[in-house]
Design an enzyme around this catalytic site. Sequence first.
Site, PDB file in Angstrom:
ATOM      1  N   LEU A   1       0.828  -1.208   0.000  1.00 35.76           N
ATOM      2  CA  LEU A   1       0.000   0.000   0.000  1.00 35.76           C
ATOM      3  C   LEU A   1       0.862   1.256   0.000  1.00 35.76           C
ATOM      4  O   LEU A   1       0.657   2.168  -0.803  1.00 35.76           O
ATOM      5  CB  LEU A   1      -0.933  -0.007   1.217  1.00 35.76           C
ATOM      6  CG  LEU A   1      -1.756   1.264   1.472  1.00 35.76           C
ATOM      7  CD1 LEU A   1      -2.695   1.543   0.302  1.00 35.76           C
ATOM      8  CD2 LEU A   1      -2.539   1.135   2.785  1.00 35.76           C
ATOM      9  N   SER A   2       1.836   1.327   0.894  1.00 32.34           N
ATOM     10  CA  SER A   2       2.623   2.549   1.086  1.00 32.34           C
ATOM     11  C   SER A   2       3.486   2.860  -0.138  1.00 32.34           C
ATOM     12  O   SER A   2       3.865   1.972  -0.905  1.00 32.34           O
ATOM     13  CB  SER A   2       3.540   2.410   2.303  1.00 32.34           C
ATOM     14  OG  SER A   2       2.791   2.327   3.483  1.00 32.34           O
TER      15      SER A   2
ATOM     16  N   TRP B   1       8.298   0.176   1.620  1.00 33.09           N
ATOM     17  CA  TRP B   1       8.114  -0.408   2.949  1.00 33.09           C
ATOM     18  C   TRP B   1       7.351  -1.729   2.906  1.00 33.09           C
ATOM     19  O   TRP B   1       6.434  -1.957   3.679  1.00 33.09           O
ATOM     20  CB  TRP B   1       7.401   0.588   3.882  1.00 33.09           C
ATOM     21  CG  TRP B   1       8.077   1.910   3.944  1.00 33.09           C
ATOM     22  CD1 TRP B   1       7.592   3.108   3.499  1.00 33.09           C
ATOM     23  CD2 TRP B   1       9.394   2.195   4.465  1.00 33.09           C
ATOM     24  NE1 TRP B   1       8.509   4.113   3.699  1.00 33.09           N
ATOM     25  CE2 TRP B   1       9.630   3.585   4.293  1.00 33.09           C
ATOM     26  CE3 TRP B   1      10.398   1.404   5.048  1.00 33.09           C
ATOM     27  CZ2 TRP B   1      10.810   4.191   4.685  1.00 33.09           C
ATOM     28  CZ3 TRP B   1      11.578   2.006   5.434  1.00 33.09           C
ATOM     29  CH2 TRP B   1      11.768   3.392   5.267  1.00 33.09           C
ATOM     30  N   ILE B   2       7.776  -2.602   2.003  1.00 36.23           N
ATOM     31  CA  ILE B   2       7.090  -3.885   1.826  1.00 36.23           C
ATOM     32  C   ILE B   2       7.798  -4.960   2.639  1.00 36.23           C
ATOM     33  O   ILE B   2       8.915  -5.369   2.317  1.00 36.23           O
ATOM     34  CB  ILE B   2       7.043  -4.290   0.351  1.00 36.23           C
ATOM     35  CG1 ILE B   2       6.378  -3.195  -0.487  1.00 36.23           C
ATOM     36  CG2 ILE B   2       6.291  -5.602   0.185  1.00 36.23           C
ATOM     37  CD1 ILE B   2       6.476  -3.438  -1.980  1.00 36.23           C
TER      38      ILE B   2
ATOM     39  N   ASP C   1      -7.500  -2.649  10.014  1.00 32.45           N
ATOM     40  CA  ASP C   1      -8.068  -2.851  11.344  1.00 32.45           C
ATOM     41  C   ASP C   1      -7.594  -4.183  11.928  1.00 32.45           C
ATOM     42  O   ASP C   1      -7.188  -4.261  13.089  1.00 32.45           O
ATOM     43  CB  ASP C   1      -9.601  -2.822  11.287  1.00 32.45           C
ATOM     44  CG  ASP C   1     -10.164  -1.411  11.237  1.00 32.45           C
ATOM     45  OD1 ASP C   1      -9.429  -0.467  11.583  1.00 32.45           O
ATOM     46  OD2 ASP C   1     -11.338  -1.258  10.853  1.00 32.45           O
TER      47      ASP C   1
ATOM     48  N   GLY D   1      -4.964  -5.894  10.786  1.00 28.62           N
ATOM     49  CA  GLY D   1      -3.512  -5.852  10.862  1.00 28.62           C
ATOM     50  C   GLY D   1      -2.997  -5.144  12.095  1.00 28.62           C
ATOM     51  O   GLY D   1      -1.956  -5.514  12.655  1.00 28.62           O
TER      52      GLY D   1
ATOM     53  N   GLN E   1      17.278  -1.053  31.312  1.00 29.77           N
ATOM     54  CA  GLN E   1      17.680  -0.383  32.555  1.00 29.77           C
ATOM     55  C   GLN E   1      17.888  -1.393  33.679  1.00 29.77           C
ATOM     56  O   GLN E   1      18.844  -1.272  34.465  1.00 29.77           O
ATOM     57  CB  GLN E   1      16.611   0.641  32.960  1.00 29.77           C
ATOM     58  CG  GLN E   1      17.027   1.575  34.074  1.00 29.77           C
ATOM     59  CD  GLN E   1      18.069   2.592  33.623  1.00 29.77           C
ATOM     60  OE1 GLN E   1      18.188   2.870  32.444  1.00 29.77           O
ATOM     61  NE2 GLN E   1      18.829   3.131  34.558  1.00 29.77           N
TER      62      GLN E   1
ATOM     63  N   GLY F   1      24.468  -2.048  32.482  1.00 24.94           N
ATOM     64  CA  GLY F   1      25.417  -2.083  31.378  1.00 24.94           C
ATOM     65  C   GLY F   1      25.251  -3.309  30.499  1.00 24.94           C
ATOM     66  O   GLY F   1      25.433  -3.239  29.277  1.00 24.94           O
TER      67      GLY F   1
ATOM     68  N   GLU G   1       1.738  -0.163  10.190  1.00 22.85           N
ATOM     69  CA  GLU G   1       0.279  -0.366  10.256  1.00 22.85           C
ATOM     70  C   GLU G   1      -0.425   0.888  10.771  1.00 22.85           C
ATOM     71  O   GLU G   1      -1.429   0.816  11.487  1.00 22.85           O
ATOM     72  CB  GLU G   1      -0.086  -1.573  11.140  1.00 22.85           C
ATOM     73  CG  GLU G   1       0.621  -2.863  10.790  1.00 22.85           C
ATOM     74  CD  GLU G   1       0.157  -3.489   9.496  1.00 22.85           C
ATOM     75  OE1 GLU G   1      -0.302  -2.744   8.618  1.00 22.85           O
ATOM     76  OE2 GLU G   1       0.279  -4.714   9.366  1.00 22.85           O
TER      77      GLU G   1
END
Length: 383
Positions: free
Chosen positions: A127-128, A158-159, A241, A243, A337, A341, A364
């Site tokens: 889509l993107s 972005w696939i 929805d 996804g 945290q 370290g 999404e």
Amino acid sequence: MTVDRILPTSEAEDLLALTRELADKELAPRAAEYEAAEKYPEDIFRTLGAAGLLGLPYPEELGGGGLPYEVYLQVLEELAARWAAVAVAVSVHGLSCYALAAHGTPEQQGRWLPGMLGGGQLGAYSLSEPQAGSDAAAVTCKAEPTADGYRITGTKAWITNGGRADFYTLFARTGSDPTHGVSCFLTPGAMDGLSFGRPEDKMGLRAVPTTTAHWDGALLPHDRLIGTEGQGLSIAFGALDSGRLGIAAVAVGIAQAALDEAVAYARERTTFGRRIIDHQGLGFLIADMAAAVESARATYVDAARRRDSGRPYSRQASIAKLVATDAAMKVTTDAVQVLGGYGYTREFPVERYMREAKITQIFEGTNQIQRLVISRSLDDSTR
């Protein structure tokens, strides 16, 4: 850690137990190595397909598993707790099957769905575009009608599974109207006129490629159109929805893994003569992490139950995606945290969980878009 769950049937409990066993055996031992090497786990997807895990939420008469979405999402969570990239790829596969399952003709469904849902194929969602991410109506990739079908020209971005998928659910422009000028197509994974860019160099989910796709006049037959011309955005948003719930479940799986790692470390590590989990400041931090994980899980389960009962769930899907992914980012950061370290090194997996959690707030629909969806829905009592 095995999460205590309330599942609707004994069959669902058995499936989740099978998923845990498979994920512990096949996913967990390889995740860190494959992520570091950016190695695609092709055999993993074949294994998941053979186990019937790639078509779970779709009706049995269409070739799926016929299980409630509530159960499917908990399977995704278990996969994500071992290897987030694999779980995301499975979620995207489910997303890419939606258009055909919900809007295809019986002939189209009979021709393609058994392979898509039966475990032998892996899908991707296209889509993107470089200039059309959150703004789906800005799609410019064209599908020009010809005597033989549609000629596709343009670039998608972005696939997930790009260049590896067996099929793509593609959204391309067939008209000038911003909202009603986009159509949906089911395309083969390889064809003349389709090529892919090099995989993006991502901070997480590195074992599964994310690429651009370049359509250079590729010709699709007429029967590759899903639904009617101009119905594409409606199909896309309906798929998203579902996804978004998949990504919410993945986020919870990542957060649960980070929590488990933090608890295990805090039980073993001692300072000032006490286990660090017994220090109130640290113990309260871990308690907040646990509360966040369980609250996030509850939001996606609630939305899934609405979906399973046929009730509107769009707002609840956005809430689940927002809550779960924000929780995953907070919990994984806190896990780093807790380990101090060591948490900042690759000796422990929490730094990977933190990197993986970040993308869940972005794809999404970014969490800013989720807030927009939620705020706009508050005037609509049907949601």
